[in-house]
Motif scaffolding. Sequence first.
Motif, mmCIF file in Angstrom:
data_model
loop_
_atom_site.group_PDB
_atom_site.id
_atom_site.type_symbol
_atom_site.label_atom_id
_atom_site.label_comp_id
_atom_site.label_asym_id
_atom_site.label_seq_id
_atom_site.Cartn_x
_atom_site.Cartn_y
_atom_site.Cartn_z
ATOM 1 N N VAL A 27 0.870 -1.164 0.000
ATOM 2 C CA VAL A 27 0.000 0.000 0.000
ATOM 3 C C VAL A 27 0.909 1.218 0.000
ATOM 4 N N ASN A 28 0.614 2.186 -0.843
ATOM 5 C CA ASN A 28 1.386 3.419 -0.840
ATOM 6 C C ASN A 28 0.951 4.223 0.385
ATOM 7 N N LYS A 29 1.694 4.077 1.470
ATOM 8 C CA LYS A 29 1.323 4.689 2.745
ATOM 9 C C LYS A 29 1.386 6.211 2.695
ATOM 10 N N GLU A 30 2.120 6.754 1.747
ATOM 11 C CA GLU A 30 2.201 8.217 1.628
ATOM 12 C C GLU A 30 0.890 8.813 1.120
ATOM 13 N N LYS A 31 0.082 8.025 0.427
ATOM 14 C CA LYS A 31 -1.192 8.514 -0.096
ATOM 15 C C LYS A 31 -2.336 8.321 0.899
ATOM 16 N N VAL A 32 -2.055 7.667 2.018
ATOM 17 C CA VAL A 32 -3.077 7.396 3.022
ATOM 18 C C VAL A 32 -3.137 8.571 3.985
ATOM 19 N N ASP A 33 -4.356 9.011 4.285
ATOM 20 C CA ASP A 33 -4.543 10.211 5.094
ATOM 21 C C ASP A 33 -4.152 10.057 6.558
ATOM 22 N N SER A 34 -4.406 8.890 7.135
ATOM 23 C CA SER A 34 -4.175 8.748 8.578
ATOM 24 C C SER A 34 -3.838 7.311 8.946
ATOM 25 N N ASN A 35 -3.393 7.121 10.180
ATOM 26 C CA ASN A 35 -3.142 5.771 10.681
ATOM 27 C C ASN A 35 -4.444 4.973 10.717
ATOM 28 N N PHE A 36 -5.556 5.672 10.970
ATOM 29 C CA PHE A 36 -6.832 4.972 10.997
ATOM 30 C C PHE A 36 -7.155 4.368 9.632
ATOM 31 N N ASP A 37 -6.817 5.076 8.559
ATOM 32 C CA ASP A 37 -7.008 4.524 7.218
ATOM 33 C C ASP A 37 -6.120 3.297 7.008
ATOM 34 N N LEU A 38 -4.916 3.325 7.571
ATOM 35 C CA LEU A 38 -4.030 2.158 7.480
ATOM 36 C C LEU A 38 -4.586 0.986 8.272
ATOM 37 N N ILE A 39 -5.181 1.282 9.428
ATOM 38 C CA ILE A 39 -5.803 0.218 10.224
ATOM 39 C C ILE A 39 -6.896 -0.451 9.389
ATOM 40 N N ALA A 40 -7.758 0.350 8.782
ATOM 41 C CA ALA A 40 -8.836 -0.197 7.957
ATOM 42 C C ALA A 40 -8.276 -0.994 6.795
ATOM 43 N N GLN A 41 -7.231 -0.473 6.138
ATOM 44 C CA GLN A 41 -6.622 -1.152 4.990
ATOM 45 C C GLN A 41 -6.119 -2.537 5.383
ATOM 46 N N ALA A 42 -5.626 -2.671 6.585
ATOM 47 C CA ALA A 42 -5.131 -3.973 7.036
ATOM 48 C C ALA A 42 -6.237 -4.824 7.645
ATOM 49 N N ALA A 43 -7.040 -4.222 8.509
ATOM 50 C CA ALA A 43 -7.993 -4.999 9.299
ATOM 51 C C ALA A 43 -9.192 -5.505 8.504
ATOM 52 N N ILE A 44 -9.775 -4.682 7.643
ATOM 53 C CA ILE A 44 -10.967 -5.124 6.908
ATOM 54 C C ILE A 44 -10.666 -6.353 6.046
ATOM 55 N N PRO A 45 -9.661 -6.311 5.162
ATOM 56 C CA PRO A 45 -9.421 -7.520 4.362
ATOM 57 C C PRO A 45 -8.897 -8.689 5.199
ATOM 58 N N ALA A 46 -8.175 -8.414 6.279
ATOM 59 C CA ALA A 46 -7.677 -9.510 7.120
ATOM 60 C C ALA A 46 -8.834 -10.257 7.776
#
Length: 188
Positions: A27-46
């Motif tokens: 995931v291009n983490k630089e394009k993600v707005d917040s850590n919460f968006d990163l949590i969702a990116q990992a947690a929802i598909p997991a």
Amino acid sequence: MSANIIKHLESYMGTAISNVDPNTQTVNKEKVDSNFDLIAQAAIPAVLAAFYKYSRSEEGAEYLAKDRAITPSRIFADHDDEIASRIASFSKIENGFAARIVNDLTAETVRYYRSEMKDDISADKVQLFFGSIRENILGALPADLQLGNLLNDDTIDDNTNKMKGPASGLAQSIQNAFSSVGTKREES
């Protein structure tokens, strides 16, 4: 019906997820707005991948179809602490917060698929429900989590699940055909 669960969980978390880069599986983490968006990116598909994997066996699908408490421990085969740790590391948050997110997403996933199926829930329908979103789940699952390794299923981390195009589409269609219904117990 089943494809909407991803959109529902995105709305539930107040964010959106995207597919990972098929070449780098990141995931291009630089394009993600917040850590919460990163949590969702990992947690929802997991969480959804764990439900998918769990629903592949007849016993797992039966369990998911019954009115029982479904916990992260059960769907992650007692590796729920490890996946929370991996999500926490991926999104740079505390393990406890990641564990709460996984728990909340697990409960909301159960609530959603049961409400969609209402009184017409069965093991076969649970298998079809999660089998039908396999490609979407795996296309968004960050390789950093190494979920397939954790759940003892190499196909989860397979790079072809994240690619688009005619050749990978054909491979995914074949895989989906074989995974649309889970395994049945052999009669003795």
